[in-house]
Scaffold this motif. Structure first.
Motif, short mmCIF file in Angstrom:
data_model
loop_
_atom_site.label_atom_id
_atom_site.label_comp_id
_atom_site.label_asym_id
_atom_site.label_seq_id
_atom_site.Cartn_x
_atom_site.Cartn_y
_atom_site.Cartn_z
N GLU A 27 0.83 -1.21 0.00
CA GLU A 27 0.00 0.00 0.00
C GLU A 27 0.86 1.26 0.00
N ALA A 28 2.16 1.10 0.17
CA ALA A 28 3.04 2.28 0.25
C ALA A 28 3.50 2.77 -1.13
N PHE A 29 3.19 2.00 -2.19
CA PHE A 29 3.65 2.46 -3.52
C PHE A 29 2.89 3.73 -3.93
N SER A 30 3.63 4.65 -4.52
CA SER A 30 3.04 5.93 -4.93
C SER A 30 2.78 5.92 -6.43
N LEU A 31 1.52 6.17 -6.81
CA LEU A 31 1.17 6.20 -8.23
C LEU A 31 1.89 7.35 -8.94
N ASP A 32 1.88 8.54 -8.32
CA ASP A 32 2.54 9.70 -8.95
C ASP A 32 4.01 9.42 -9.22
N LYS A 33 4.69 8.86 -8.23
CA LYS A 33 6.12 8.58 -8.41
C LYS A 33 6.35 7.47 -9.43
N LEU A 34 5.42 6.51 -9.44
CA LEU A 34 5.54 5.41 -10.41
C LEU A 34 5.42 5.97 -11.84
N ILE A 35 4.47 6.89 -12.02
CA ILE A 35 4.29 7.50 -13.35
C ILE A 35 5.55 8.29 -13.74
N GLU A 36 6.12 9.01 -12.75
CA GLU A 36 7.37 9.77 -13.02
C GLU A 36 8.49 8.83 -13.47
N VAL A 37 8.65 7.72 -12.76
CA VAL A 37 9.71 6.76 -13.11
C VAL A 37 9.43 6.16 -14.50
N HIS A 38 8.16 5.90 -14.77
CA HIS A 38 7.82 5.33 -16.08
C HIS A 38 8.09 6.31 -17.21
N LYS A 39 7.92 7.61 -16.92
CA LYS A 39 8.22 8.64 -17.94
C LYS A 39 9.71 8.64 -18.24
N LEU A 40 10.52 8.41 -17.21
CA LEU A 40 11.98 8.36 -17.41
C LEU A 40 12.40 7.10 -18.17
N HIS A 41 11.59 6.02 -18.01
CA HIS A 41 11.89 4.73 -18.65
C HIS A 41 10.65 4.24 -19.40
N PRO A 42 10.25 4.94 -20.46
CA PRO A 42 9.00 4.55 -21.15
C PRO A 42 9.05 3.16 -21.76
N ASP A 43 10.25 2.63 -21.96
CA ASP A 43 10.39 1.29 -22.54
C ASP A 43 10.28 0.19 -21.47
N ALA A 44 10.12 0.57 -20.22
CA ALA A 44 10.02 -0.46 -19.15
C ALA A 44 8.58 -0.94 -19.01
N LYS A 45 8.42 -2.22 -18.72
CA LYS A 45 7.09 -2.76 -18.41
C LYS A 45 6.92 -2.75 -16.89
N ILE A 46 5.74 -2.36 -16.44
CA ILE A 46 5.47 -2.38 -14.99
C ILE A 46 4.89 -3.75 -14.64
N ILE A 47 5.44 -4.35 -13.60
CA ILE A 47 4.88 -5.62 -13.10
C ILE A 47 4.56 -5.44 -11.62
N ALA A 48 3.46 -6.05 -11.16
CA ALA A 48 3.01 -5.76 -9.78
C ALA A 48 2.46 -6.99 -9.09
N HIS A 49 2.60 -6.98 -7.77
CA HIS A 49 2.00 -8.03 -6.94
C HIS A 49 0.55 -7.62 -6.65
N PRO A 50 -0.40 -8.59 -6.67
CA PRO A 50 -1.81 -8.22 -6.49
C PRO A 50 -2.19 -7.70 -5.10
N GLU A 51 -1.25 -7.64 -4.16
CA GLU A 51 -1.53 -6.98 -2.89
C GLU A 51 -1.48 -5.45 -3.05
N SER A 52 -1.04 -4.98 -4.22
CA SER A 52 -0.95 -3.53 -4.47
C SER A 52 -2.36 -2.98 -4.71
N GLU A 53 -2.47 -1.64 -4.54
CA GLU A 53 -3.78 -1.01 -4.73
C GLU A 53 -4.17 -0.99 -6.21
N THR A 54 -5.49 -0.86 -6.45
CA THR A 54 -6.03 -0.94 -7.81
C THR A 54 -5.33 0.04 -8.77
N HIS A 55 -5.08 1.29 -8.32
CA HIS A 55 -4.48 2.27 -9.24
C HIS A 55 -3.07 1.86 -9.68
#
Ligand code: 13P
Ligand code: SF4
Length: 309
Positions: free
Chosen positions: A174-202
């Motif tokens: 629950e501590a993952f930040s969507l805003d920060k995740l989007i920022e990191v993804h902008k820096l690495h647009p070629d990266a795929k995001i993978i997540a554990h289902p305990e994470s929040e829906t967003h």
């Protein structure tokens, strides 16, 4: 003087012990383990081992599950306080009341709960088989799902089942930040995001792959992409990087990652190599599950194992 690692390996042999470690354990512990895996894989290993002692390098509910499945073995946990926020969110007396209020419901519990909660359940599941387990329940039967509301919401989105959810969550996911995740993804647009289902829906909505720790490792191995942003506990990066030494793995950022420790599970990290050694030497702390609870908790775990085949 031999190193701690050498002394652990020697003790393991001398005592016919096996060390089972979760992917979130620190790298030094993973090195001395006989098997490193996710909750389901670890349960299966614990069930089939013929060692006399199972040292469980993980958290309490995992060691307890090992004891439920293989009661004649001595199961030891390096730190008895290594709990889990999900397991703690679901006290047996309150859960019993919840079940009593919905007596017609099938009770499915995520393995991250105590033996007492498992004993009140019809079927247990892990993150690697949760969807399959829920789908095994006839469509006309209502379901209670506990204790992880985020995993519950994810299963609802996959199965369309209307489940009553217990209000528990994992403090780490629950501590993952969507805003920060989007920022990191902008820096690495070629990266795929993978997540554990305990994470929040967003967070899950941004992911190309959602699955258990073992599933996530498998995905980065088999997917042709070269870069991944990994939204789960940071300990997984050790094994994952070993499996894909030439790929780039970026930990997903937490709300407040200034300490770089926010995506670490404080419970998992209570185990240290020194505690593994002391635990093996003294054969304590030992996991004890009262036999009446163990027998009741075994049935829903066995149902899960049968359904996961
Ligand atoms: P896995 O079964 O996917 O390894 O998950 C265990 C866990 O505690 C995740 O936080
Ligand atoms: Fe529990 Fe979360 Fe730690 Fe897993 S990461 S053991 S769910 S607190």
């Amino acid at each position: 003087m031999n190193s701690l690692k050498e002394r652990i390996l020697a003790l393991k042999k001398e005592k016919n012990a096996v060390i089972l470690a979760h992917y979130y354990q620190e790298a030094a512990i993973q090195y001395v383990a006989d098997y490193v895996g996710d909750s389901l894989g670890l349960s299966i290993e614990a069930m089939k081992t013929d060692a006399d002692i199972i040292l469980f390098a993980g958290v309490h509910f995992m060691a307890e599950t090992a004891k439920i499945l293989n009661p004649t073995k001595k199961v030891i946990l390096p730190d008895l306080k290594a709990g889990c926020s999900l397991a703690e969110s679901c006290p047996p007396d309150l859960f019993q009341k919840f079940i009593d209020q919905h007596p017609d419901h099938v009770v499915i519990t995520y393995v991250n709960c105590s033996a007492e909660i498992k004993a009140l359940s019809d079927i247990v599941c892990t993150s690697s088989n949760a969807v399959k387990i829920v789908e095994s329940v006839p469509k006309d039967r209502p379901i209670i799902f506990a204790p992880d509301k985020n995993l519950g919401k994810y299963i609802i989105s996959k199965t369309g089942r209307d489940m009553l959810l217990w209000d528990g969550s994992c403090v780490v996911h629950e501590a993952f930040s969507l805003d920060k995740l989007i920022e990191v993804h902008k820096l690495h647009p070629d990266a795929k995001i993978i997540a554990h289902p305990e994470s929040e829906t967003h967070i899950l909505e941004t992911a190309s792959y959602i699955g258990s720790t073992a599933g996530m490792i498998d995905y980065v191995k088999t997917n042709p992409n070269n870069k991944f942003i990994v939204a789960t506990e940071a300990g997984i990066l050790h094994k994952m990087q070993q499996e894909v030494p030439n790929k780039i793995l970026i930990p997903a950022p937490a709300q407040d990652d200034n300490t770089c420790a926010c995506s670490e599970c404080g419970y998992m990290k209570m185990n240290t190599l020194q505690k593994v050694y002391d635990c093996l030497l003294n054969e304590t702390p030992e996991i004890i599950v009262p036999e009446d609870i163990r027998k009741k908790a075994l049935l829903p775990i066995e149902r899960m194992l049968e359904l996961s085949k």
